[in-house]
Each structure stands twice: as C-alpha cells, then as structure tokens.
Design an enzyme around this catalytic site. Structure first.
Site, mmCIF file in Angstrom:
data_model
loop_
_atom_site.group_PDB
_atom_site.id
_atom_site.type_symbol
_atom_site.label_atom_id
_atom_site.label_comp_id
_atom_site.label_asym_id
_atom_site.label_seq_id
_atom_site.Cartn_x
_atom_site.Cartn_y
_atom_site.Cartn_z
ATOM 1 N N LEU A 141 0.846 -1.185 0.000
ATOM 2 C CA LEU A 141 0.000 0.000 0.000
ATOM 3 C C LEU A 141 0.883 1.236 0.000
ATOM 4 C CD1 LEU A 141 -2.830 1.327 0.406
ATOM 5 C CD2 LEU A 141 -2.401 1.147 2.862
ATOM 6 N N SER A 142 0.642 2.163 -0.908
ATOM 7 C CA SER A 142 1.323 3.443 -0.948
ATOM 8 C C SER A 142 2.837 3.240 -1.056
ATOM 9 C CB SER A 142 0.921 4.273 0.272
ATOM 10 O OG SER A 142 1.382 5.594 0.157
ATOM 11 N N ASN A 143 3.621 3.624 -0.049
ATOM 12 C CA ASN A 143 5.068 3.422 -0.088
ATOM 13 C C ASN A 143 5.398 1.934 -0.222
ATOM 14 O OD1 ASN A 143 7.686 3.535 2.364
ATOM 15 N ND2 ASN A 143 7.942 4.035 0.202
ATOM 16 N N GLY A 145 3.554 -0.020 -1.960
ATOM 17 C CA GLY A 145 3.326 -0.219 -3.390
ATOM 18 C C GLY A 145 4.550 0.166 -4.197
#
Length: 181
Positions: A141-143, A145
């Site tokens: 998720l996010s970072n 990702g």
C-alpha cells in the site's frame, strides 16, 4: 583428537541444531539481521498449510509511517490466507518506510537495502516451512506499493507477481534500468 572423531562430533552438533518449524497461526516479531540492522516481520501460517505440499507466500508491505501490524489490519490477507491455504508475511520497514527508489522517507534518504532484506526474510521463512518458489507474491500500500514496484523489477527471479495498491508506476527508471550491466 583424531579427524574421524572431530567429524563425528561436528555432524552430531549440526543434527541437534535443526531449524524449528514455523508454528501454526500468527507469529509476531520474528527478527533477522540484515546490513547490521535488526529487522522484524510477522508471519501467518494457517492450519490449512500443514503437510508436505509447498504453499504460496504473499509478502504484504505497509505504507509510509506505518508498520506490518497496521498493514495486517488493513489488507485482509489474513482472512484470504485462512480460506485459501497460503502464508502471509508482514515485514516492518526501517524508519516506518521502504526504499522504493523515489519514495519515501528515511529509508530512501539512507539508501536502505530493502530488496536484500525482503529476499533474506523470504529465505528465512522458507527455511522453516515449505514455500512454493513459483508462487511467491508481493503487494503493498502506498510506499509499500512503491517497494513492490521495485521488487517486481529487481527481484523478478523471486516474485511471480507484484500487485501494488495506490501507488502509480514511477516516472523515473530504477538505477539498475538506467545503468544496465
């Protein structure tokens, strides 16, 4: 001491130091040392993974300022793993971040070797429970990702697929792509 006796003692010592199998359920705060840093991770081994058949592994990476425990609560992989019989690992990034090349925080600023750490973590899990080497996956998720994008490029020999969440494809090439060997 003669050579035969020394070899016998060495082989007996090795046999008594066998690696313990990863227990059923959630095991938290497993650690390993990578690049002189203590790194931690949690692993879920559902009861359905018991037996001789090697199982898939999903590595689920948290976002910036978060940790593996929080990611476990958000992602829902624990329920899917119990239902479908695969393992899940939730590692913790140093400084609550991952070195995703162009994102985020102190892991990037300090050039943390997160690719090496995640490789070492997968190997450590594989030493304790049978993992299907053709079915190791990464998501984040996010970072996390961003880190899964990086692993898709730099650890394609290890991961069968990557599925980043809420992180766009980077606008810059990773250093390895800019400077091919």
């Amino acid at each position: 001491m003669d050579l035969a006796l020394a070899l016998t003692l060495i082989s007996l010592m090795g046999a008594s130091q066998a690696v313990a199998e990863l227990p059923i359920g959630l095991t938290v705060d497993l650690t390993l040392t990578h690049d002189l840093e203590f790194r931690s991770y949690d692993v879920l081994r559902p009861a359905s993974t018991v037996g001789p058949t090697p199982r898939p592994l999903v590595v689920d990476l948290h976002g910036f300022t978060s940790n593996g425990d929080s990611q476990r609560g958000l992602s829902g992989w624990n329920t899917l793993a119990e239902t479908h019989g695969f393992l899940v690992a939730w590692p913790d990034g140093l400084f609550s971040s991952w070195n995703g090349i162009n994102c985020c925080g102190d892991a990037v600023a300090n050039n943390v070797d997160d690719v090496g750490f995640i490789r070492a973590m997968v190997a450590a899990i594989g030493a304790e429970v049978g993992i299907n080497p053709e079915r190791i996956y990464v998501t984040g998720l996010s970072n996390g990702g961003a880190m899964s994008h990086r692993l898709a490029c730099e650890a394609a020999d290890l991961f069968a697929a990557a599925a980043p969440m809420s992180y766009p494809i980077p606008h810059v090439d990773p250093p390895a792509a800019r400077n091919p060997a």
